[in-house]
Write a protein that holds these residues in place. Sequence first.
Motif, PDB file in Angstrom:
ATOM      1  N   ILE A 180       0.833  -1.202   0.000  1.00 51.05           N
ATOM      2  CA  ILE A 180       0.000   0.000   0.000  1.00 51.05           C
ATOM      3  C   ILE A 180       0.870   1.255   0.000  1.00 51.05           C
ATOM      4  O   ILE A 180       0.634   2.188  -0.758  1.00 51.05           O
ATOM      5  CB  ILE A 180      -0.959  -0.015   1.214  1.00 51.05           C
ATOM      6  N   VAL A 181       1.902   1.254   0.839  1.00 48.52           N
ATOM      7  CA  VAL A 181       2.779   2.426   0.930  1.00 48.52           C
ATOM      8  C   VAL A 181       3.588   2.596  -0.349  1.00 48.52           C
ATOM      9  O   VAL A 181       3.669   3.698  -0.907  1.00 48.52           O
ATOM     10  CB  VAL A 181       3.700   2.317   2.172  1.00 48.52           C
ATOM     11  N   LEU A 182       4.182   1.515  -0.858  1.00 46.72           N
ATOM     12  CA  LEU A 182       4.982   1.610  -2.080  1.00 46.72           C
ATOM     13  C   LEU A 182       4.110   2.024  -3.269  1.00 46.72           C
ATOM     14  O   LEU A 182       4.527   2.821  -4.109  1.00 46.72           O
ATOM     15  CB  LEU A 182       5.693   0.285  -2.371  1.00 46.72           C
ATOM     16  N   ASP A 183       2.892   1.505  -3.332  1.00 46.56           N
ATOM     17  CA  ASP A 183       1.982   1.877  -4.413  1.00 46.56           C
ATOM     18  C   ASP A 183       1.683   3.378  -4.360  1.00 46.56           C
ATOM     19  O   ASP A 183       1.736   4.062  -5.380  1.00 46.56           O
ATOM     20  CB  ASP A 183       0.682   1.072  -4.311  1.00 46.56           C
ATOM     21  N   GLU A 197       1.575  13.206   1.760  1.00 41.15           N
ATOM     22  CA  GLU A 197       0.301  12.955   1.099  1.00 41.15           C
ATOM     23  C   GLU A 197      -0.178  11.525   1.355  1.00 41.15           C
ATOM     24  O   GLU A 197      -1.356  11.291   1.618  1.00 41.15           O
ATOM     25  CB  GLU A 197       0.428  13.182  -0.418  1.00 41.15           C
ATOM     26  N   ALA A 198       0.748  10.568   1.295  1.00 47.08           N
ATOM     27  CA  ALA A 198       0.389   9.169   1.566  1.00 47.08           C
ATOM     28  C   ALA A 198      -0.073   9.021   3.005  1.00 47.08           C
ATOM     29  O   ALA A 198      -1.045   8.320   3.290  1.00 47.08           O
ATOM     30  CB  ALA A 198       1.572   8.250   1.283  1.00 47.08           C
ATOM     31  N   SER A 199       0.599   9.695   3.916  1.00 48.05           N
ATOM     32  CA  SER A 199       0.218   9.651   5.325  1.00 48.05           C
ATOM     33  C   SER A 199      -1.204  10.173   5.510  1.00 48.05           C
ATOM     34  O   SER A 199      -2.019   9.541   6.192  1.00 48.05           O
ATOM     35  CB  SER A 199       1.193  10.488   6.159  1.00 48.05           C
ATOM     36  N   GLY A 240       9.941  -2.082   2.995  1.00 39.21           N
ATOM     37  CA  GLY A 240       9.510  -2.541   1.673  1.00 39.21           C
ATOM     38  C   GLY A 240      10.644  -2.499   0.668  1.00 39.21           C
ATOM     39  O   GLY A 240      10.845  -3.443  -0.109  1.00 39.21           O
ATOM     40  N   LEU A 241      11.401  -1.413   0.667  1.00 39.23           N
ATOM     41  CA  LEU A 241      12.540  -1.302  -0.248  1.00 39.23           C
ATOM     42  C   LEU A 241      13.625  -2.329   0.091  1.00 39.23           C
ATOM     43  O   LEU A 241      14.254  -2.893  -0.808  1.00 39.23           O
ATOM     44  CB  LEU A 241      13.109   0.118  -0.216  1.00 39.23           C
ATOM     45  N   ARG A 242      13.827  -2.574   1.373  1.00 40.51           N
ATOM     46  CA  ARG A 242      14.810  -3.580   1.790  1.00 40.51           C
ATOM     47  C   ARG A 242      14.401  -4.966   1.278  1.00 40.51           C
ATOM     48  O   ARG A 242      15.229  -5.732   0.797  1.00 40.51           O
ATOM     49  CB  ARG A 242      14.966  -3.589   3.309  1.00 40.51           C
ATOM     50  N   GLU A 243      13.091  -5.270   1.351  1.00 39.25           N
ATOM     51  CA  GLU A 243      12.601  -6.560   0.854  1.00 39.25           C
ATOM     52  C   GLU A 243      12.750  -6.655  -0.661  1.00 39.25           C
ATOM     53  O   GLU A 243      13.100  -7.709  -1.187  1.00 39.25           O
ATOM     54  CB  GLU A 243      11.143  -6.781   1.275  1.00 39.25           C
ATOM     55  N   LEU A 244      12.497  -5.559  -1.374  1.00 36.95           N
ATOM     56  CA  LEU A 244      12.673  -5.561  -2.829  1.00 36.95           C
ATOM     57  C   LEU A 244      14.148  -5.721  -3.193  1.00 36.95           C
ATOM     58  O   LEU A 244      14.478  -6.371  -4.184  1.00 36.95           O
ATOM     59  CB  LEU A 244      12.131  -4.269  -3.436  1.00 36.95           C
ATOM     60  N   LYS A 245      15.025  -5.138  -2.398  1.00 37.04           N
ATOM     61  CA  LYS A 245      16.464  -5.254  -2.662  1.00 37.04           C
ATOM     62  C   LYS A 245      16.891  -6.721  -2.621  1.00 37.04           C
ATOM     63  O   LYS A 245      17.749  -7.148  -3.394  1.00 37.04           O
ATOM     64  CB  LYS A 245      17.259  -4.440  -1.646  1.00 37.04           C
TER      65      LYS A 245
END
Length: 180
Positions: free
Chosen positions: A134-137, A148-150, A167-172
Amino acid sequence: MSITPIEKKIINLLHKGDKRALNLLYENYSNSLYGVILKITINEEVAQDALQETFIKVWKNASKYDASKAKLFTWLFRIARNTAIDKLRSFNNRYHKEVQIDKSDVYILPTSDLNQDVMDIKEHVGRLEEKYQIVLDALFFQGMTQQEASDELEIPLGTIKSRLKIGLRELKKVYSPENN
């Protein structure tokens, strides 16, 4: 804020835990709330479920309503809106999973064999826990700022930042498996 007599009666009944409050709420607010929910979900079946869940949440949280902070309709509207958004996310997640049932995992290659320049990042984001998706989207695919997301997701800014980092760490891990 001026309170109408019917609002006053509903609020008193809610605070007393009197089930007659639900009937009055439904009679006076269900059409407006359903309209809000339907506009968000764009699906009558999902909207009807969300309306029912809204009234359940209202009943369970009746003691939390504070007339000095918001008008009754504003409080109901927020609950209905958030419920509709949650239902829509749930419906969309379920729909996307159902659509992919016929896809075979037979041809999935290890990430080290793939050209990372042509990998579909949305597919990998879709494998993360929903709270990170949700946050990355919001930040990357909808172009929102963290603030804005907050505001839009009604999640504290610090939580947005933490979920982004995780999320970025998991994508890495997907893109650089040898470094993990």
